[in-house]
Enzyme design. Structure first.
Site, short mmCIF file in Angstrom:
data_model
loop_
_atom_site.label_atom_id
_atom_site.label_comp_id
_atom_site.label_asym_id
_atom_site.label_seq_id
_atom_site.Cartn_x
_atom_site.Cartn_y
_atom_site.Cartn_z
N TYR A 171 0.84 -1.21 0.00
CA TYR A 171 0.00 0.00 0.00
C TYR A 171 0.88 1.26 0.00
O TYR A 171 0.47 2.32 -0.45
CB TYR A 171 -0.97 -0.02 1.18
CG TYR A 171 -2.16 0.89 0.96
CD1 TYR A 171 -3.00 0.72 -0.13
CD2 TYR A 171 -2.44 1.93 1.84
CE1 TYR A 171 -4.09 1.57 -0.35
CE2 TYR A 171 -3.53 2.77 1.64
CZ TYR A 171 -4.34 2.59 0.55
OH TYR A 171 -5.41 3.42 0.33
N LYS A 176 -3.51 8.40 3.31
CA LYS A 176 -4.83 8.11 3.88
C LYS A 176 -4.86 8.46 5.37
O LYS A 176 -5.92 8.84 5.89
CB LYS A 176 -5.22 6.65 3.66
CG LYS A 176 -5.45 6.25 2.20
CD LYS A 176 -6.64 6.97 1.59
CE LYS A 176 -7.05 6.30 0.27
NZ LYS A 176 -8.04 7.12 -0.48
#
Ligand code: NAD
Length: 257
Positions: A158, A165
């Site tokens: 990720y 995020k």
């Protein structure tokens, strides 16, 4: 008998439909099913032919281009909403981007430009949307963005999107606190992995999907319809006591050690 969860009479902006697999499309379909009137954007001319038929099927009354990197485009969308509707009840921000070379690199190695671009499109654009929405949400409202569990735990591959995020989720809490007194509620949805175009940009995304399907207490992957149902509930007055939530829509995956 009127339904407890309804969006009848509400007007909402949906940013982030690329195609019928997009999370934003699942949400827009749920908003529409509950009676909302929609404004929908598409990224650019290349995206337009994919999004227009979907906007049509959703009966969207405002359909405009919006690349949040382009000065003035986001402002033009809110101007059109002000002219046509005079107010706004909810916004869904469902967009993210990171350059491939940075997304596939270790966080240690990501470039300054790549990091800043990812932050601008995936996080700061939500703050800009909140600022533009505030004066139009004269009777309160709801702002939602879409995050991922890789913000708080290290999820393999990720990479750069993890810190981006995390910033988005933190911004959600600050916006919720600042706008709460005006009756504007701000939430981040956190779906489990879904096969979308943005998802497939993540290295070895299939492994992530497989692991989520095998390990989630629900025993299966979530769908864009699942995300849409939760998002529509949060946009409705039935959820008016909720603010600043991080809503995990992942079949319980996030509770596992
Ligand atoms: P998607 O590819 O369907 O949607 C991504 C959207 O971002 C597209 O509509 C694209 O046009 C838009 N976008 C990119 N750059 C933009 C820009 N400069 N201006 C305006 N729009 C821009 O994929 P998705 O999975 O539906 O992604 C939506 C959101 O959900 C993203 O924030 C993503 O990080 C998040 N998310 C996805 C998953 C998943 O597994 N797919 C899981 C959790 C969270």
């Amino acid at each position: 008998m009127s339904s407890l969860i309804t969006l009848e009479g509400k007007k909402g902006l949906v940013v982030g439909i690329a195609n019928r697999h997009s999370i934003a499309y699942g949400c827009a379909a749920a908003f529409k099913a509950l009676g909302a009137e929609l404004a929908i954007t598409y990224l650019n001319e290349k995206a337009e032919p994919h999004v227009l038929p979907l906007a049509d099927s959703l009966g969207a009354s405002i359909v405009l281009p919006c690349d949040v990197r382009e000065p003035g485009q986001l402002e033009a969308v809110f101007e059109a909403i002000k002219t046509s509707w005079g107010r706004l009840d909810f916004v869904l921000h469902s967009i993210a981007f990171a350059p491939k070379e940075d997304l596939h690199a270790r966080v240690v190695d990501c470039s300054r430009d790549g990091f800043m671009l990812a932050m601008d499109i995936s996080c700061h654009s939500f703050i800009r949307m909140a600022r533009l929405a505030e004066p139009l949400m004269t009777h309160g409202g709801c702002l939602q963005t879409v995050s991922f569990y890789g913000s708080e735990k290290v999820v393999e591959h990720y990479n750069l999107m993890g810190p981006v995020k995390a910033a988005l989720e933190s911004a959600t809490r600050y916006l919720a606190a600042e706008l709460g007194p005006k009756g504007i509620r701000v939430h981040a949805l956190s779906p489990g992995p879904l096969k979308t175009r943005a998802g497939s940009g993540i290295d070895r995304f299939d492994t992530l999907l497989q692991r989520a399907a095998e390990r989630a207490p629900s025993d299966k992957l979530v769908t864009i319809e699942d995300v849409g149902a939760c998002s529509a509930f949060l946009a409705s007055d039935a959820a008016k006591a909720l603010n600043g939530s991080l809503a995990f829509i992942d079949g319980g995956y996030h509770i596992l050690a």
